[in-house]
Design a protein around this motif. Sequence first.
Motif, PDB file in Angstrom:
ATOM      1  N   ILE A  92      22.191  85.642  -0.443  1.00 27.75           N
ATOM      2  CA  ILE A  92      23.462  85.321  -1.104  1.00 27.75           C
ATOM      3  C   ILE A  92      23.285  85.278  -2.615  1.00 27.75           C
ATOM      4  N   ILE A  93      22.236  84.595  -3.071  1.00 23.57           N
ATOM      5  CA  ILE A  93      21.962  84.513  -4.511  1.00 23.57           C
ATOM      6  C   ILE A  93      21.667  85.906  -5.074  1.00 23.57           C
ATOM      7  N   GLY A  94      20.876  86.684  -4.336  1.00 21.95           N
ATOM      8  CA  GLY A  94      20.577  88.039  -4.779  1.00 21.95           C
ATOM      9  C   GLY A  94      21.833  88.894  -4.883  1.00 21.95           C
ATOM     10  N   GLY A  95      22.730  88.741  -3.915  1.00 19.11           N
ATOM     11  CA  GLY A  95      23.980  89.493  -3.943  1.00 19.11           C
ATOM     12  C   GLY A  95      24.832  89.145  -5.145  1.00 19.11           C
ATOM     13  N   VAL A  96      24.865  87.847  -5.493  1.00 21.00           N
ATOM     14  CA  VAL A  96      25.651  87.405  -6.645  1.00 21.00           C
ATOM     15  C   VAL A  96      25.017  87.884  -7.948  1.00 21.00           C
ATOM     16  N   VAL A  97      23.695  87.726  -8.068  1.00 21.64           N
ATOM     17  CA  VAL A  97      23.004  88.061  -9.319  1.00 21.64           C
ATOM     18  C   VAL A  97      22.956  89.569  -9.558  1.00 21.64           C
ATOM     19  N   PHE A  98      22.653  90.338  -8.505  1.00 18.97           N
ATOM     20  CA  PHE A  98      22.455  91.780  -8.679  1.00 18.97           C
ATOM     21  C   PHE A  98      23.679  92.610  -8.287  1.00 18.97           C
ATOM     22  N   LEU A 147      26.802  92.019   0.742  1.00 18.72           N
ATOM     23  CA  LEU A 147      26.010  91.761   1.952  1.00 18.72           C
ATOM     24  C   LEU A 147      26.649  92.412   3.179  1.00 18.72           C
ATOM     25  N   GLY A 148      27.976  92.512   3.199  1.00 19.21           N
ATOM     26  CA  GLY A 148      28.648  93.297   4.211  1.00 19.21           C
ATOM     27  C   GLY A 148      28.801  92.634   5.566  1.00 19.21           C
TER      28      GLY A 148
END
Length: 225
Positions: free
Chosen positions: A157-163, A167-168
């Motif tokens: 989740i954090i990776g999806g927000v930052v980068f 996530l789908g």
Amino acid sequence: MDVVAKDRPQERAEFIKKTYLHLAGAVGAFIVLETFLIQSGIAAVLAQALTGGFTWLVVLGGFSILGWLSRDLAGKADSIELQYGGLALYVAGEALLFSPLIYIANTLYDPTIVPTAGVLTLFMFGGLTTVAFTTKKDFTFLGSALKIGGCVALGLIIGGVVFGFKLGLFFSVAMVGFAMAAILYDTSKIMHHYTKDQYVAASLELFASVALLFWYVIRILMSRR
């Protein structure tokens, strides 16, 4: 304090009854608060404010802290006031967290999504509860896997927000499976491990898992529209 599973059957039955009554009360309070947030326009304001990825990351971090604090308060079995304080804090916080999602689902997608998700969540919760109580199997062995899975999910989740990657649907489906496992785990703790004066803490844990399931069922239904 004796573990619930070692109590007399009548005491154990009373503990389970209190736990699910408090769960029902928490769900009812959540619905009332959510209705207020939607009708008052607060949910619309929150939905408009939470447009940036960083903002959502701050919210997720805040509610992680809120969840930890609420569980800590509710877990203090020697103080019923703190237990109720933790439950109330968590229910109010979850209502705020859900309000933008529900507002978006109702206005930008289909107003039938939320009630449909509610019915599906209820049926899945009922089925999992039936499995746990009829098989009498102790599913607390899932605890370690849930901790690891939770850390992985939070990292994604954090990776999806930052980068900025989505996530789908598959992530939402995986999180539904995670929430279902958490419900089995929580139900087993209620049956075998909680002490008889921890019914408020037990209801909070179960409410948290049901809310997680509800959240991702909504996300799946939104992705299909």
